[in-house]
Structures are given as C-alpha cells and as structure tokens.
Design a protein around this motif. Structure first.
Motif, PDB file in Angstrom:
ATOM      1  N   ILE A  58       0.834  -1.205   0.000  1.00 41.91           N
ATOM      2  CA  ILE A  58       0.000   0.000   0.000  1.00 41.91           C
ATOM      3  C   ILE A  58       0.870   1.257   0.000  1.00 41.91           C
ATOM      4  O   ILE A  58       0.664   2.168  -0.804  1.00 41.91           O
ATOM      5  CB  ILE A  58      -0.982  -0.012   1.191  1.00 41.91           C
ATOM      6  CG1 ILE A  58      -1.994  -1.148   1.003  1.00 41.91           C
ATOM      7  CG2 ILE A  58      -1.691   1.336   1.322  1.00 41.91           C
ATOM      8  CD1 ILE A  58      -2.877  -1.400   2.200  1.00 41.91           C
ATOM      9  N   SER A  59       1.876   1.300   0.867  1.00 34.95           N
ATOM     10  CA  SER A  59       2.783   2.457   0.892  1.00 34.95           C
ATOM     11  C   SER A  59       3.567   2.572  -0.410  1.00 34.95           C
ATOM     12  O   SER A  59       3.818   3.675  -0.901  1.00 34.95           O
ATOM     13  CB  SER A  59       3.751   2.342   2.066  1.00 34.95           C
ATOM     14  OG  SER A  59       3.059   2.506   3.274  1.00 34.95           O
ATOM     15  N   PHE A  60       3.951   1.432  -0.958  1.00 37.13           N
ATOM     16  CA  PHE A  60       4.679   1.426  -2.226  1.00 37.13           C
ATOM     17  C   PHE A  60       3.829   2.061  -3.326  1.00 37.13           C
ATOM     18  O   PHE A  60       4.313   2.887  -4.101  1.00 37.13           O
ATOM     19  CB  PHE A  60       5.069  -0.008  -2.606  1.00 37.13           C
ATOM     20  CG  PHE A  60       5.802  -0.100  -3.910  1.00 37.13           C
ATOM     21  CD1 PHE A  60       7.161   0.153  -3.969  1.00 37.13           C
ATOM     22  CD2 PHE A  60       5.133  -0.452  -5.072  1.00 37.13           C
ATOM     23  CE1 PHE A  60       7.844   0.067  -5.181  1.00 37.13           C
ATOM     24  CE2 PHE A  60       5.806  -0.546  -6.278  1.00 37.13           C
ATOM     25  CZ  PHE A  60       7.168  -0.282  -6.331  1.00 37.13           C
ATOM     26  N   LEU A  61       2.558   1.686  -3.381  1.00 31.90           N
ATOM     27  CA  LEU A  61       1.681   2.161  -4.446  1.00 31.90           C
ATOM     28  C   LEU A  61       1.175   3.580  -4.230  1.00 31.90           C
ATOM     29  O   LEU A  61       0.996   4.329  -5.183  1.00 31.90           O
ATOM     30  CB  LEU A  61       0.484   1.213  -4.600  1.00 31.90           C
ATOM     31  CG  LEU A  61       0.821  -0.195  -5.082  1.00 31.90           C
ATOM     32  CD1 LEU A  61      -0.387  -1.112  -4.954  1.00 31.90           C
ATOM     33  CD2 LEU A  61       1.345  -0.175  -6.512  1.00 31.90           C
ATOM     34  N   THR A  62       0.949   3.965  -2.954  1.00 33.10           N
ATOM     35  CA  THR A  62       0.343   5.275  -2.670  1.00 33.10           C
ATOM     36  C   THR A  62       1.347   6.356  -2.321  1.00 33.10           C
ATOM     37  O   THR A  62       0.990   7.524  -2.253  1.00 33.10           O
ATOM     38  CB  THR A  62      -0.660   5.169  -1.507  1.00 33.10           C
ATOM     39  OG1 THR A  62       0.047   4.795  -0.315  1.00 33.10           O
ATOM     40  CG2 THR A  62      -1.766   4.180  -1.820  1.00 33.10           C
ATOM     41  N   ASN A  63       2.599   5.947  -2.051  1.00 36.70           N
ATOM     42  CA  ASN A  63       3.633   6.896  -1.653  1.00 36.70           C
ATOM     43  C   ASN A  63       3.312   7.554  -0.310  1.00 36.70           C
ATOM     44  O   ASN A  63       3.715   8.688  -0.059  1.00 36.70           O
ATOM     45  CB  ASN A  63       3.827   7.959  -2.729  1.00 36.70           C
ATOM     46  CG  ASN A  63       5.263   8.069  -3.161  1.00 36.70           C
ATOM     47  OD1 ASN A  63       6.107   7.286  -2.756  1.00 36.70           O
ATOM     48  ND2 ASN A  63       5.537   9.054  -3.991  1.00 36.70           N
ATOM     49  N   GLU A  64       2.579   6.855   0.535  1.00 36.90           N
ATOM     50  CA  GLU A  64       2.209   7.366   1.852  1.00 36.90           C
ATOM     51  C   GLU A  64       2.976   6.608   2.930  1.00 36.90           C
ATOM     52  O   GLU A  64       3.509   5.527   2.679  1.00 36.90           O
ATOM     53  CB  GLU A  64       0.701   7.228   2.059  1.00 36.90           C
ATOM     54  CG  GLU A  64      -0.085   8.128   1.130  1.00 36.90           C
ATOM     55  CD  GLU A  64      -1.584   8.039   1.336  1.00 36.90           C
ATOM     56  OE1 GLU A  64      -2.023   7.354   2.278  1.00 36.90           O
ATOM     57  OE2 GLU A  64      -2.300   8.645   0.538  1.00 36.90           O
ATOM     58  N   PRO A  65       3.032   7.147   4.153  1.00 40.46           N
ATOM     59  CA  PRO A  65       3.756   6.465   5.238  1.00 40.46           C
ATOM     60  C   PRO A  65       3.176   5.084   5.538  1.00 40.46           C
ATOM     61  O   PRO A  65       2.002   4.808   5.271  1.00 40.46           O
ATOM     62  CB  PRO A  65       3.563   7.399   6.440  1.00 40.46           C
ATOM     63  CG  PRO A  65       3.248   8.723   5.852  1.00 40.46           C
ATOM     64  CD  PRO A  65       2.505   8.449   4.576  1.00 40.46           C
ATOM     65  N   ARG A  66       4.009   4.237   6.114  1.00 40.65           N
ATOM     66  CA  ARG A  66       3.599   2.887   6.498  1.00 40.65           C
ATOM     67  C   ARG A  66       2.465   2.952   7.502  1.00 40.65           C
ATOM     68  O   ARG A  66       2.460   3.784   8.402  1.00 40.65           O
ATOM     69  CB  ARG A  66       4.767   2.125   7.142  1.00 40.65           C
ATOM     70  CG  ARG A  66       5.952   1.926   6.237  1.00 40.65           C
ATOM     71  CD  ARG A  66       5.636   0.920   5.182  1.00 40.65           C
ATOM     72  NE  ARG A  66       6.867   0.621   4.431  1.00 40.65           N
ATOM     73  CZ  ARG A  66       6.872  -0.089   3.338  1.00 40.65           C
ATOM     74  NH1 ARG A  66       5.760  -0.592   2.864  1.00 40.65           N
ATOM     75  NH2 ARG A  66       8.000  -0.322   2.714  1.00 40.65           N
ATOM     76  N   THR A  67       1.510   2.047   7.363  1.00 41.84           N
ATOM     77  CA  THR A  67       0.359   2.019   8.256  1.00 41.84           C
ATOM     78  C   THR A  67       0.574   1.088   9.445  1.00 41.84           C
ATOM     79  O   THR A  67      -0.237   1.086  10.372  1.00 41.84           O
ATOM     80  CB  THR A  67      -0.906   1.578   7.499  1.00 41.84           C
ATOM     81  OG1 THR A  67      -0.677   0.279   6.929  1.00 41.84           O
ATOM     82  CG2 THR A  67      -1.246   2.570   6.395  1.00 41.84           C
ATOM     83  N   ALA A  68       1.638   0.295   9.426  1.00 45.55           N
ATOM     84  CA  ALA A  68       1.904  -0.649  10.516  1.00 45.55           C
ATOM     85  C   ALA A  68       3.387  -1.007  10.507  1.00 45.55           C
ATOM     86  O   ALA A  68       4.098  -0.754   9.527  1.00 45.55           O
ATOM     87  CB  ALA A  68       1.055  -1.901  10.351  1.00 45.55           C
ATOM     88  N   SER A  69       3.810  -1.610  11.606  1.00 43.75           N
ATOM     89  CA  SER A  69       5.172  -2.151  11.696  1.00 43.75           C
ATOM     90  C   SER A  69       5.117  -3.637  11.399  1.00 43.75           C
ATOM     91  O   SER A  69       4.098  -4.293  11.656  1.00 43.75           O
ATOM     92  CB  SER A  69       5.744  -1.945  13.103  1.00 43.75           C
ATOM     93  OG  SER A  69       5.872  -0.577  13.386  1.00 43.75           O
ATOM     94  N   VAL A  70       6.212  -4.165  10.880  1.00 45.45           N
ATOM     95  CA  VAL A  70       6.293  -5.597  10.584  1.00 45.45           C
ATOM     96  C   VAL A  70       7.570  -6.134  11.214  1.00 45.45           C
ATOM     97  O   VAL A  70       8.659  -5.604  10.967  1.00 45.45           O
ATOM     98  CB  VAL A  70       6.277  -5.862   9.066  1.00 45.45           C
ATOM     99  CG1 VAL A  70       6.377  -7.349   8.771  1.00 45.45           C
ATOM    100  CG2 VAL A  70       5.016  -5.267   8.431  1.00 45.45           C
ATOM    101  N   ILE A  71       7.415  -7.173  12.035  1.00 45.63           N
ATOM    102  CA  ILE A  71       8.520  -7.762  12.798  1.00 45.63           C
ATOM    103  C   ILE A  71       8.609  -9.251  12.481  1.00 45.63           C
ATOM    104  O   ILE A  71       7.581  -9.945  12.453  1.00 45.63           O
ATOM    105  CB  ILE A  71       8.262  -7.613  14.324  1.00 45.63           C
ATOM    106  CG1 ILE A  71       7.840  -6.203  14.689  1.00 45.63           C
ATOM    107  CG2 ILE A  71       9.441  -8.120  15.132  1.00 45.63           C
ATOM    108  CD1 ILE A  71       8.912  -5.191  14.761  1.00 45.63           C
TER     109      ILE A  71
END
Length: 155
Positions: free
Chosen positions: A92-105
């Motif tokens: 989503i961030s890749f396509l929209t150029n917006e900040p990440r909506t969550a963290s991934v661990i």
C-alpha cells in the motif's frame, strides 16, 4: 572464478526459493531465472528484526519467502495479523507513496524479496506485469477476508 561460482550458487538458491513460493506460480522458469539475477534483494531477517516501521516513508514492498512475520499497529503495539510465505508486505505504501500504516517484525528467521521502484523498473515488462497482477490479486483477497471478518463482527 570463485566469484562466478558464488554468484551461480546464489542464483540457484534464489531459483529454489522462487519455485517454493506460490506468489511466483504464474512465472515461467525463464521469468524466475531473470528475477533470481537480483539475488541480492533476497534478504534474511532474524527473529525480532524489523522489516518496516509504522509511519516510516520506506518505499519498498516485500514478498515473504520463508518464516513468518507479525504486523503490529499503535503504541502499545497491537497485533493485527501474522503473515506467512507468499504474502506481500508494504504494497500500500509502495503504491500510494504514503507512510507505512503498521510495523512488521520477524517472528522467526524469515526471508523476503525486497522490491523498490528501481528494481521493478529493471525487470522486463512481462515479469513486472505478472508481479503487479499478483499484488492486485492478493490485495483483493486480503480485502475480502477483512470484509468477511467485519461482517462477522471479528474486527
């Protein structure tokens, strides 16, 4: 000579991984071979490594190849979901150029193919289009699952 042998081994390992992950099932062996040329984009993460942080402006997306990751949101972090190999992260961030909506661990030792716009631009159009088709399909499947959970009152 040793460098060529190491590169050949890395590409072979990348091919082996691509053959095991359903995300790449629509790619021919020739397409996978082209993608495996970018073996340095196959990244290994140790347990508790952060793939991406909520609100970051990271412009990459990830295709999980092995292991498992947790998607967390907020402070204190709340678990949204856990992902398994073949799933995409950060699209989503890749396509929209917006900040990440969550963290991934990373939950366990995990690996991912990390794709940025530069790598995507280097791929032949046919491969790029197949990858985009898979991203769209998986986003639609995720939305459908979320809609079903919402309808059942599980959100």
């Amino acid at each position: 000579m040793a460098k060529n042998k190491t590169l050949t081994k890395a590409k072979a390992k990348a091919m082996e991984i691509l053959d095991k992950v359903s995300f790449f099932d629509d790619l021919s062996q020739a397409d996978k071979s082209v993608l495996a040329e970018f073996h340095w984009c196959f990244i290994v993460y140790e347990p508790h490594d952060v793939l991406t942080d909520e609100d970051s402006l990271d412009k990459r997306f990830f295709i999980l190849l092995s292991g498992g990751v947790s998607v967390l949101k907020g402070s204190p972090a709340q678990l949204l979901t856990q992902l398994k190999p073949g799933e995409i992260i950060g699209e989503i961030s890749f396509l929209t150029n917006e900040p990440r909506t969550a963290s991934v661990i990373a939950n366990t030792q995990s690996s991912a193919l990390v794709i940025d716009q530069e790598l995507l631009d280097e791929l032949p159009v046919e491969i790029r289009e197949r990858l985009k088709d898979q991203i769209i399909l998986r986003m639609a499947q995720r939305l459908n699952r979320m809609n079903n959970r919402f309808a059942l009152g599980h959100l």
